[in-house]
Write a protein that holds these residues in place. Structure first.
Motif, short mmCIF file in Angstrom:
data_model
loop_
_atom_site.label_atom_id
_atom_site.label_comp_id
_atom_site.label_asym_id
_atom_site.label_seq_id
_atom_site.Cartn_x
_atom_site.Cartn_y
_atom_site.Cartn_z
N VAL A 99 0.83 -1.20 0.00
CA VAL A 99 0.00 0.00 0.00
C VAL A 99 0.87 1.25 0.00
CG1 VAL A 99 -1.91 -1.15 1.18
CG2 VAL A 99 -0.25 0.10 2.51
N ASN A 100 0.29 2.34 -0.50
CA ASN A 100 1.00 3.60 -0.55
C ASN A 100 1.03 4.32 0.79
OD1 ASN A 100 1.49 3.27 -3.26
ND2 ASN A 100 -0.22 4.53 -3.92
N ALA A 101 0.09 4.04 1.65
CA ALA A 101 -0.03 4.75 2.92
C ALA A 101 1.15 4.43 3.85
CB ALA A 101 -1.33 4.37 3.61
N GLU A 102 1.50 5.43 4.65
CA GLU A 102 2.45 5.21 5.74
C GLU A 102 1.68 4.52 6.86
OE1 GLU A 102 5.41 7.86 8.59
OE2 GLU A 102 4.17 8.86 7.09
N ILE A 103 2.24 3.47 7.45
CA ILE A 103 1.52 2.65 8.42
C ILE A 103 2.30 2.58 9.73
CG2 ILE A 103 0.55 0.37 8.88
CD1 ILE A 103 0.52 -0.06 5.82
N ARG A 104 1.57 2.74 10.85
CA ARG A 104 2.18 2.59 12.17
C ARG A 104 1.23 1.87 13.10
NH1 ARG A 104 4.69 7.95 14.64
NH2 ARG A 104 4.89 6.52 16.38
N SER A 105 1.79 1.18 14.07
CA SER A 105 1.02 0.52 15.12
C SER A 105 1.16 1.32 16.42
CB SER A 105 1.53 -0.90 15.38
OG SER A 105 1.35 -1.69 14.25
#
Length: 124
Positions: A99-105
């Motif tokens: 995916v293009n989105a920046e992802i964080r938990s």
């Protein structure tokens, strides 16, 4: 059931799964998310908030989830997984390749931190 809340001022959608996810959940989410994206061109972010991950109701629900991601990932700048489930970290690692989105938990008790991080996407 999937609760879908829109913060249109900050262009954030909050998804809160309360039971195993169903095909209908993703159709409903798209009906809420799509008009916001059409109006603004993009979302600053999407927050998935659940203390634990309940899985999918069926294989069809999993396919609907993947279709939702495929159809929306280019229109979302950031995705925050707010959960104490190990699944959030696994999804973050796997999804970051597709995916293009920046992802964080974020830990489940860090709702506000996650919301501030998502809201800062695209200079918001």
């Amino acid at each position: 059931m999937l609760s879908v809340t829109v913060d249109e001022d900050n262009l954030i959608v909050i998804l809160e799964p309360e039971t195993p996810l169903s095909e209908v959940d993703f159709h409903t989410a798209a009906e809420v998310v799509d008009p916001v994206i059409e109006k603004h061109g993009q979302l600053n972010g999407l927050i998935v908030c659940t203390p634990s991950f309940h899985g999918w109701e069926s294989f069809g629900a999993l396919i609907s989830h993947l279709r939702f991601v495929k159809n929306h990932h280019r229109d979302i700048a950031r995705v925050a997984f707010v959960t104490d489930s190990f699944v959030g970290d696994i999804v973050r690692r796997v999804a970051s390749h597709f995916v293009n989105a920046e992802i964080r938990s974020f830990p489940y008790d860090s709702h506000d931190v996650a919301r501030r991080w998502v809201a800062r996407a695209n200079g918001a």
